[in-house]
Structure formats: C-alpha cells, structure tokens
Scaffold this active site. Structure first.
Site, PDB file in Angstrom:
ATOM      1  N   GLY A 257       0.819  -1.205   0.000  1.00  0.00           N
ATOM      2  CA  GLY A 257       0.000   0.000   0.000  1.00  0.00           C
ATOM      3  C   GLY A 257       0.856   1.259   0.000  1.00  0.00           C
ATOM      4  O   GLY A 257       1.939   1.313  -0.583  1.00  0.00           O
ATOM      5  N   SER A 258       0.371   2.264   0.698  1.00  0.00           N
ATOM      6  CA  SER A 258       1.020   3.572   0.640  1.00  0.00           C
ATOM      7  C   SER A 258       2.366   3.641   1.342  1.00  0.00           C
ATOM      8  O   SER A 258       3.088   4.625   1.179  1.00  0.00           O
ATOM      9  CB  SER A 258       0.088   4.641   1.220  1.00  0.00           C
ATOM     10  OG  SER A 258      -1.001   4.854   0.341  1.00  0.00           O
ATOM     11  N   THR A 259       2.735   2.608   2.115  1.00  0.00           N
ATOM     12  CA  THR A 259       4.085   2.623   2.683  1.00  0.00           C
ATOM     13  C   THR A 259       5.135   2.571   1.569  1.00  0.00           C
ATOM     14  O   THR A 259       6.266   3.020   1.750  1.00  0.00           O
ATOM     15  CB  THR A 259       4.309   1.450   3.657  1.00  0.00           C
ATOM     16  OG1 THR A 259       4.128   0.212   2.970  1.00  0.00           O
ATOM     17  CG2 THR A 259       3.353   1.543   4.837  1.00  0.00           C
TER      18      THR A 259
END
Length: 486
Positions: free
Chosen positions: A215-217
């Site tokens: 995801g956004s990590t």
C-alpha cells in the site's frame, strides 16, 4: 603339512582382506545411504541422547531440554513458546526443524566443528560434542511490546537497528507453542494436524515468510526514486498532478481518500498520502528507475538469509506504464514482507545506507567461549545522503502533522508512513493496515530503531488513516521499548 598350513593361512588372509573391504564399503561407500535409511534408528537415538544447545534472547534461554525417559531421550522445551516461535521455530523428533532450530541445527546438536575445544579431538576420541548456544539479536522488551500490541490479531511486526542490521523483534500473530511438536506420541501428531488445519495459519512466520501488498508505505520508495532521478528537486513545489488521475494508456482513473491532492507538493502529498501524485510520479520516473530503486531497498532479492530464508519481496521488472503507476502506490503485483518494509524505513533513518539484517549475534560452545559472531555489513547504498535527508523530512511530517500522529513519542524524532493495502477480488477484502517508522533518540543524528507493522484484519475505512489507527500505536510501543534500553 607345511603346505596345508600355508594354504590355510592364505585362505584366512583372503577372508581378512574381504572382511576389511566389506567393512570399508559399509562404513565409507554406503555410509550415507545407511544413515539416511528411515529404518536406521541409531542416528535418531544418538541425536537425542544428550541435551540440545539453547537459543538465547538477551542472555536468557528461551529453549531447553528435558529428559523424557524414552529411547529418544531428550525433548525440546520452550519458554514463552508463542512469543518466540517466529524466531526459534520448532525442533521436533517427528517433524524436523524450522527457522533457527533448523539453520543452526549443527551448532545446537553439537555437530558443528567449531564447537570442539581441541581441533579434531572428537574425531580422534569418537566422543559426542555437546551442543552450543545461539545468541540472538532480539530485544526481549521489543518482542514483548510487539506481541502485546498485535494481541492475537493476524499480522506481524519486524524491528531492526538501522546502524547495524541487528533484528530487534520478529513477531507473527496468531502464534503457537513449538513445545507441542517436540515429542513422538499421539499428542504430538494430534497437535500437528490441528495446527496445519487451522485457517489462521499459526505456524506461518508472517514477519519473514508472508508477503503483502505494501500500500502507501511503498510511497517512500517512489519518493526516493523521484528524488534520485531528479524528477523532484523541491519538496514544496507544486506538482502537475490532476485529481483524479487517469492511468497512462487506459480509461481508468484513480482518486484519493484525502482532499487537496490536485497539484499538491510532494511534501503535502506524502503527508496526507495522495495516490494520484505518487502514481503519476512513478509513471514519470518509469519502469527502469522504479525497479532500480526498489531493488536498492532490497526488493527482488531471492538470496536474503538472516539466517532463515526470507521470502522475496516483489517489484515486477516488466510492466506497462499504467501498471508502473499502480505499483508505485504499493498495488498491482508489488508485495513485501514486514521485514522488507522495516528495511526501507531503516535505510532512510540510517542516512541512505541499508545494512544486511541478521538474527544471530554469536555462537558459544558448552564452556561459554564464543566460537562465531556476526559483523555488521552493508547490503546496499539505497539512496544518497541528500535524498535520505529529504525522505526524513517527509516521514517526520507524517508523524508531526499527517496521518501518523499516533506514532509520536514526546521528546523523540519519529518518522513514519501509514498505508492501507487493498486486496481480494475487486479489492473487496478488508484492507491491511500498515505502518513503517524509525525513531531517533533525543539529540541523536541517526535512527536507533526502525519498525514495520502490518495488521491483516484491521477494521477500518479504506484510507491511510487506518494504518495510523491500527498499526502506528504498535510501532510506537516497540520503538519506546528499544529507546528505553530494552
């Protein structure tokens, strides 16, 4: 008469030669096949006729041996078995060994040559060498903080020391007690069946053997690629990023959970986690630049050993521009282990240098003398020092004024990145909540700990704030435990 004696002596000599040849054939040529024969119980009996060496955490033994009184005399025992199972693995008389119990089996069973006090002494005397001890890098306090934080929910935590690569915590939840598998009786076989039938997969080491969409990590990697390539030079400058953003070469558009993402600066887009900005950045950097940057952080590495093997974290090397855009926000086929994402945070917190992660600090023989140790070594130069400083600005803004405020620690500089990874058919599965972070002690110039947390069954909305709500508090408690000297 003398002639008969001579013939008899010659015949006896031939018999002796034949006996010696056959003994050599059995003991040398066919020794391997006999040793490997399942019907040969002598190997197993000899293996378990003495206590096994131990695995230690912070100087305390988390494994042991007890005399079971049977032919396979000594059984493996575990202190806080479920807590340390993702580190120790199991040593079973029926099912073999896993994780450290497996990779360090020669040491623990006493077969490693370096354990001998006098070189070749055991070969000469045929004496059994007592097992050695394996001293891990794990921090008991950090391990306990991570385990308590997950509280039985499906997920994992990995924590490392950015400056050395020492692994400080490896937790997988739900867990199991390795002692259930130590023996050979019906209780052992029953436990094995139940554990393997459990849909929660308690024996799966999620910290190093399970990969998830990050995801956004993953936007940390994308930001690094944009800075390294020169695509971005000013973190505060507006970007030409529409909201919604149409994926290149398609009619499909993506949007954002956060507002204010149209033409947002990289600083603001990272702080509130704008998908549109980072998908476009990844497409602008291109496949080659994104692949090179992901691999500099450790993705696509099939040879990583800590010493147990770590599953490969994936970033595809052949993609269309729209797929590159999706991969740049941690979707499409991009996957990562929690350890991999801890490595990403660690490299940023360490000024751009990624150290090789390792789990075994040293090995001692039965007398307590150190016979082997691990020295820190660089794995990659992930980014330049200048890029690392800019990434630190971005990650620290997430904690001070963005989606990761739940990771803040008074008096400590904390950088982080939240993430919510969608998965399942048409992304209908409950999102995975992610948080990666590092912490600098008061007055410190580099990070002392980096952490990655993933919670599989996070009950949250499809927004990056779920990573901040479910995973960030766990990361905070682990960082606090390490900074407190645990």
């Amino acid at each position: 008469m003398i002639r008969c004696v001579r013939h008899a002596a010659a015949f006896c000599f031939l018999l002796l030669v034949a006996l010696l040849v056959n003994a050599g054939r059995v003991q040398v040529v066919q020794a391997g096949s006999y040793n490997g024969n399942p019907a040969n119980r002598r190997i197993a009996i000899a293996r378990y006729d003495q206590p096994r060496g131990d695995i230690l955490v912070g100087g305390a033994r988390v494994t042991g041996s007890r005399d079971g009184g049977g032919r396979l005399r000594y059984l493996r025992t575990y202190a806080n078995g479920p807590l340390y199972a993702p580190v120790t693995g199991f040593a079973s008389q029926l099912y073999g060994t896993t994780l450290l119990e497996g990779t360090e089996d020669d040491v623990l069973s006493g077969q490693a040559e370096e354990l001998a006090s006098v070189p070749l002494w055991n070969e000469i005397t045929r004496a059994r060498q007592r097992g050695g001890d394996v001293h891990t890098t794990i921090s008991a306090a950090a391990q306990q903080a991570a385990y308590r934080g997950l509280a039985g929910r499906r997920g994992a935590v990995a924590a490392v020391d950015p400056a050395t690569g020492r692994i400080l915590a490896l937790v997988s939840s739900p867990s199991y007690d390795p002692a259930l598998l130590s023996g050979t009786g019906t209780d052992t076989t029953g436990a094995w069946r139940e554990l393997n039938a459990d849909t929660a997969q308690p024996m799966l080491d999620r910290a190093i053997r399970q990969t998830y969409p990050p995801g956004s990590t993953f936007k940390v990697v994308t930001a690094a690629a944009a800075l390294q390539s020169g695509e971005v030079t000013d973190l505060r400058a507006p970007t030409r990023s529409p909201d919604p953003y149409r994926l290149p070469g398609t009619t499909v558009s993506i949007g954002n959970e956060a507002g204010g993402c149209a033409n947002a600066s990289v600083y603001d887009a990272f702080r509130v986690s704008c998908n549109t900005v980072f998908a476009k950045l990844g497409a602008d950097v291109g496949l080659a630049g994104m692949t090179a940057q992901a691999q500099a952080f450790g993705f696509n590495d099939t040879r990583l050993r800590i010493p147990p093997a770590v599953a490969k974290s994936n970033f595809d090397t052949a993609m269309s521009p729209d797929q590159v855009a999706l991969s740049s926000i941690g979707q499409f086929d991009t996957t990562a282990t929690p350890l991999q994402m801890a490595m990403v945070a660690a490299a940023v917190g360490n000024g751009g240098t990624l150290m090789t992660p390792y789990l075994v600090d040293s090995v001692t023989n039965h007398s307590g003398a150190t016979v082997a140790g691990t020295q820190p070594r660089t794995l990659h130069r992930a980014v330049s020092g200048e890029t690392a400083q800019k990434l630190q600005q971005l990650m620290e803004a997430v904690v001070s004024e963005g989606t990761g405020t739940n990771a803040a620690i008074p008096g400590v500089v904390v950088g982080g990145k939240t993430g919510t990874a969608q998965h399942g058919v048409d992304n209908t599965g409950t999102p995975y909540a992610w948080f990666i972070s590092y912490a600098k002690p008061p007055g410190g110039s580099s990070a002392s700990v980096a952490v990655a947390v993933v919670v599989e069954d996070a009950e949250a909305d499809r927004a990056d704030i779920s990573g901040g709500g479910n995973a960030a508090p766990i990361a905070r408690s682990v960082m606090q435990a390490v900074l407190a000297g645990g």
